[in-house]
Design an enzyme around this catalytic site. Structure first.
Site, PDB file in Angstrom:
ATOM      1  N   ALA A   9     -18.895  93.532 -36.717  1.00  0.00           N
ATOM      2  CA  ALA A   9     -19.161  93.505 -35.272  1.00  0.00           C
ATOM      3  C   ALA A   9     -19.415  92.072 -34.794  1.00  0.00           C
ATOM      4  CB  ALA A   9     -20.369  94.382 -34.969  1.00  0.00           C
ATOM      5  N   GLY A  11     -21.189  88.906 -33.955  1.00  0.00           N
ATOM      6  CA  GLY A  11     -22.449  88.351 -34.452  1.00  0.00           C
ATOM      7  C   GLY A  11     -22.835  88.805 -35.851  1.00  0.00           C
ATOM      8  N   GLU A  32     -11.303  82.772 -35.776  1.00  0.00           N
ATOM      9  CA  GLU A  32     -10.862  83.364 -34.512  1.00  0.00           C
ATOM     10  C   GLU A  32     -10.840  82.298 -33.442  1.00  0.00           C
ATOM     11  OE1 GLU A  32     -11.940  87.809 -33.459  1.00  0.00           O
ATOM     12  OE2 GLU A  32     -13.669  86.526 -33.601  1.00  0.00           O
ATOM     13  N   ASP A  78     -11.086  85.107 -40.575  1.00  0.00           N
ATOM     14  CA  ASP A  78     -12.242  85.576 -39.817  1.00  0.00           C
ATOM     15  C   ASP A  78     -11.760  86.688 -38.868  1.00  0.00           C
ATOM     16  OD1 ASP A  78     -14.363  85.812 -38.056  1.00  0.00           O
ATOM     17  OD2 ASP A  78     -14.409  83.703 -37.500  1.00  0.00           O
ATOM     18  N   LEU A 189     -29.100  90.595 -46.446  1.00  0.00           N
ATOM     19  CA  LEU A 189     -28.662  89.380 -47.148  1.00  0.00           C
ATOM     20  C   LEU A 189     -28.489  88.221 -46.169  1.00  0.00           C
ATOM     21  CD1 LEU A 189     -26.180  91.145 -49.545  1.00  0.00           C
ATOM     22  CD2 LEU A 189     -28.203  89.864 -50.250  1.00  0.00           C
TER      23      LEU A 189
END
Ligand SMILES: Nc1ncnc2c1ncn2[C@@H]1O[C@H](COP(=O)(O)OP(=O)(O)O)[C@@H](O)[C@H]1O
Ligand SMILES: Nc1nc2c(ncn2[C@H]2C[C@H](O)[C@@H](COP(=O)(O)O)O2)c(=O)[nH]1
Length: 214
Positions: A9, A11, A32, A78, A189
């Site tokens: 998603a 962020g 991106e 990405d 993480l």
């Protein structure tokens, strides 16, 4: 040629992990198009008007990136081309694209997927790495990064948009079966600030790549 894609998603940490992973693998990162994306701020200002244009913009850039990434082994992308479709269909369900736009987009994407150069016989990435984040983490990270047009103060209706996007991402990942996949817990993480967490994530990905390739 093999390629690894980062999914998640807004962020979730895709760009951060793309950089770490490409560095770890000694390969190139393909990001991106955001800073130079002239349509993105327009979309956040007026989604009804710009959802379709933004989608075509992303599809075009994504395709160009995939072609470049495929020129050497282990390059890292990405976000995947599949997630663009997830985002577009969410916007269409919110009434920001009409039926014709959805049909044209789906057909164009289908056509382009057939031309993807992953390999003559294989049209998908070698591995998809999904960073799963809770809705609360997603909001925190969007705020931390601070792109003005993505902030809830800029547009409070983004709260519902992000919530639904986060929900759909989980379903999407469960159903994703185009390539081998692995999920990283982005809540637990902290691979951005903790070298140990970063090492742990690299080890998980190395292990998965080894399993796929042997
Ligand atoms: N695992 C993580 N732990 C702590 N902060 C993170 C983590 N992943 C990303 N961040 C931070 O969250 C923000 C968004 O990360 P970014 O990599 O740009 O996400 P994405 O590319 O998925 O939109 C950045 O400020 C980044 O430093
Ligand atoms: N409507 C769409 N928006 C998209 C798409 N791909 C990316 N985006 C937006 C979401 C973020 O605001 C920004 C960058 O995404 P990150 O997840 O890398 O932060 O661009 C899309 O296909 N459709």
């Amino acid at each position: 040629m093999s390629v690894i894609v980062l999914a998640g998603a807004i962020g979730a940490g895709k760009s951060s992990l793309t950089a770490l992973l490409a560095n770890h693998l000694g390969s190139q990162a393909f990001y991106e198009s955001v800073a130079e994306n002239e349509v993105l701020p327009l979309f956040y200002e007026d989604p009804e008007q710009y959802a379709f244009l933004l989608q075509i913009y992303f599809l075009n850039k994504r395709f160009a990136n995939i072609k470049k990434a495929m020129q050497e082994d282990n390059n890292v992308l990405d976000r995947s081309i599949y997630e663009d479709s997830l985002l577009f269909h969410l916007n269409a369900d919110l009434g920001r694209a009409n039926e014709i736009e959805v049909r044209v987009y789906d057909e164009l994407l289908g056509n382009m997927m057939e031309e993807l150069p992953y390999a003559a016989h294989k049209k998908h990435p070698d591995l998809l790495v999904h960073i799963k984040v809770s809705f609360a983490t997603m909001l925190e990270r969007i705020e931390k990064r601070g792109r003005p047009y993505e902030q809830l103060e800029y547009d409070p209706t983004l709260y519902d948009y992000y919530k639904e996007l986060n929900r759909r991402y989980d379903l999407w990942y469960e159903n994703y079966n185009q390539s081998p996949k692995i999920q990283i817990d982005g809540d637990q993480l902290n691979f951005v600030e903790s070298p140990q967490a970063a090492q742990q994530v690299m080890a998980m990905i190395d292990e998965k790549l080894f399993e796929i390739r042997n």
